[in-house]
Design a protein around this motif. Structure first.
Motif, short mmCIF file in Angstrom:
data_model
loop_
_atom_site.label_atom_id
_atom_site.label_comp_id
_atom_site.label_asym_id
_atom_site.label_seq_id
_atom_site.Cartn_x
_atom_site.Cartn_y
_atom_site.Cartn_z
N GLN A 307 0.83 -1.21 0.00
CA GLN A 307 0.00 0.00 0.00
C GLN A 307 0.86 1.26 0.00
N PHE A 308 2.08 1.15 0.51
CA PHE A 308 3.01 2.29 0.49
C PHE A 308 3.85 2.32 -0.78
N GLY A 309 3.65 1.35 -1.67
CA GLY A 309 4.39 1.30 -2.92
C GLY A 309 5.77 0.70 -2.80
N TRP A 310 6.08 0.08 -1.67
CA TRP A 310 7.40 -0.50 -1.47
C TRP A 310 7.60 -1.76 -2.32
N ILE A 311 6.52 -2.52 -2.49
CA ILE A 311 6.53 -3.71 -3.33
C ILE A 311 5.20 -3.75 -4.08
N SER A 312 5.06 -4.65 -5.04
CA SER A 312 3.76 -4.82 -5.70
C SER A 312 2.85 -5.67 -4.82
N GLU A 313 1.57 -5.72 -5.17
CA GLU A 313 0.63 -6.53 -4.39
C GLU A 313 0.75 -8.01 -4.69
N SER A 314 1.40 -8.37 -5.81
CA SER A 314 1.46 -9.77 -6.22
C SER A 314 2.02 -10.71 -5.16
N PRO A 315 3.20 -10.45 -4.57
CA PRO A 315 3.70 -11.38 -3.56
C PRO A 315 2.79 -11.46 -2.33
N ALA A 316 2.15 -10.35 -1.97
CA ALA A 316 1.24 -10.37 -0.83
C ALA A 316 0.01 -11.23 -1.11
N ALA A 362 4.46 -21.99 -2.65
CA ALA A 362 4.20 -20.67 -2.08
C ALA A 362 5.47 -19.83 -2.03
N ILE A 363 6.57 -20.43 -1.60
CA ILE A 363 7.83 -19.69 -1.53
C ILE A 363 8.24 -19.21 -2.92
N ALA A 364 8.17 -20.11 -3.90
CA ALA A 364 8.58 -19.75 -5.27
C ALA A 364 7.70 -18.64 -5.83
N ARG A 365 6.39 -18.74 -5.57
CA ARG A 365 5.48 -17.72 -6.13
C ARG A 365 5.68 -16.36 -5.48
N VAL A 366 5.90 -16.34 -4.18
CA VAL A 366 6.12 -15.06 -3.49
C VAL A 366 7.45 -14.45 -3.90
N VAL A 367 8.51 -15.26 -3.99
CA VAL A 367 9.83 -14.77 -4.41
C VAL A 367 9.76 -14.23 -5.84
N ALA A 368 9.01 -14.92 -6.70
CA ALA A 368 8.85 -14.44 -8.08
C ALA A 368 8.16 -13.07 -8.08
N GLY A 369 7.16 -12.91 -7.22
CA GLY A 369 6.45 -11.63 -7.13
C GLY A 369 7.34 -10.51 -6.62
#
Length: 411
Positions: A307-316, A362-369
């Motif tokens: 929400q602060f723009g630090w990362i995209s929403e995809s990994p969350a 889950a780990i792979a998908r979050v790291v990819a995001g």
């Protein structure tokens, strides 16, 4: 009939049990409990949906198999796969809440067919079809009505699950309406769906995880303090989390949503620590639920950062979905299936491997995001980990869920 049985009042426990047995004997074993068709349906749909999506990502299947491949993938993972698991769990648990008979036989078969129709129609009807929109979301509205009717006539009257499922149905309809381009809500439907399932995991997990952990530790003759049922602290954590999710739904990318969601993530990590999951590491059926809740806390923290723009929403989003939801679903479906078919609630090597695979996915998908490493490779690893996890579930539980209850004819 002997005198004692003849003097039992109408509607007695013996009479109700006899009715339950007759209902379960009236059809195939797979329709003798809602967990049977819906858990198998959830696992099958998880595999089918991922196969189509992976084929699309790898360029082997053109995106024209539906009008919008990405929107379809997101919708079916949430309102198809996750929705089926919720339906199976809610309908199986309802008799424990109400003291009434479970839905079985042809009524259950009809309800399951209703869910199946919602999954198949997108391949034959345009997104703009009113029938598709009404049938897809209407399943959850009808499911909510059934559970609400049971609860209002039962010994306990808690309509929380019923209301969450109804809201999930409206979120489904809203997402379908946006897919049909009838409205432009900036993803309000799928965000509401994610938030509702997250709240449901938090609510149900908050009851099951400390209870199962407490019981297992007692079996190990552990006399030191063990986790207890939810108290005021848990209520505060839930209130902060639900508040953060509501602000995220209504005011995305705001400082308020980011702050509340990050507070919620930290609060849920603290809640998880109170349950002392590290002490039940040798018991995988319990530990995997702690692992699922870990992903929930991490997902909320990442969503707040987004929400602060630090990362995209995809990994969350994938920490909450592939991590928290899929891990909890796999753990609960496995444990419930074993318990309801009179088997020991212990995971064999195949189910243990499924838990490892869903964690790797889950780990792979979050790291990819997070755009760390080779994103394409990580996406493929995540996809095949997902397929392996739910494929193993089908291999192990397909024969179990389609056969009568172990050691008890007709159940």
């Amino acid at each position: 009939m002997n005198a004692k049985a003849g003097n039992e009042p109408k509607g007695s426990n013996a009479e109700r049990l006899a009715l339950r047995r007759r209902r379960m004997e009236s059809g195939p074993a797979i329709f003798r409990g809602a967990f049977r068709p819906f858990f198998l349906g959830a696992a099958f749909w998880a595999i089918f949906t991922m196969c189509l999506w992976l084929g699309h990502v790898l360029g082997q299947i053109p995106g024209g198999f539906v009008s919008d491949a990405l929107a379809w993938h997101r919708h079916e993972m949430l309102f198809g796969f996750v929705g089926a698991a919720i339906a199976g769990f809610a309908l199986t648990s309802a008799p424990n809440w109400t003291g009434r008979l479970p839905i079985a036989g042809w009524p259950l078969a009809t309800l399951f067919f209703f869910w199946c129709v919602g999954r198949v129609l997108p391949f034959g009807l345009a997104d703009t079809s009113a029938a598709l929109i009404a049938l897809d979301g209407g399943f959850y509205l009808f499911l909510s009505f059934l559970i609400g009717r049971e609860e209002t006539h039962g010994r306990k009257r808690s309509l929380t699950i019923c209301m969450v499922i109804a809201a999930f149905g409206f979120a489904d309809i809203l997402d379908r309406m946006e897919m049909a381009k009838w409205i432009d809500s900036a993803g309000l439907g799928w965000r509401a769906g994610i938030a509702l399932v997250t709240a449901l995991v938090m609510l149900i997990g908050g009851r099951l995880i400390p209870s199962f952990t407490h019981n297992w530790l007692l079996k190990q003759v552990r006399l030191d303090p063990t986790p207890t049922q939810p108290d005021l602290t848990d209520a505060i954590v839930m209130a902060v989390t639900i508040g953060g999710l509501l602000v995220w739904i209504l005011a995305r990318a705001s400082g308020a949503s980011g702050t509340l969601l990050m507070l919620a993530g930290l609060a849920n990590f603290a809640r998880l620590a109170r349950w002392q999951g590290w002490r039940c590491l040798p018991c995988l059926p319990v530990f995997v639920l702690h692992l699922g809740y870990f992903w929930l806390a991490l997902g909320l923290l990442l969503l707040g950062a987004a929400q602060f723009g630090w990362i995209s929403e995809s990994p969350a989003i994938h920490a909450l979905s592939t991590g928290a939801m899929a891990t909890m679903i796999l753990g609960v479906m496995s444990r419930t299936s074993l318990a309801m078919t009179a088997r020991e609630p212990s995971f064999n090597l195949a189910i243990a491997s499924a838990c490892v695979l869903i964690t790797l996915a889950a780990i792979a998908r979050v790291v990819a995001g997070l755009q760390i490493g080779q994103s394409f490779v990580l996406l493929v690893v995540a996809g095949f980990g997902w397929l392996g996890a739910f494929g193993l579930f089908l291999v192990v539980f397909g024969p179990i869920l389609s056969s009568p209850r172990k050691g008890a004819l007709g159940k």
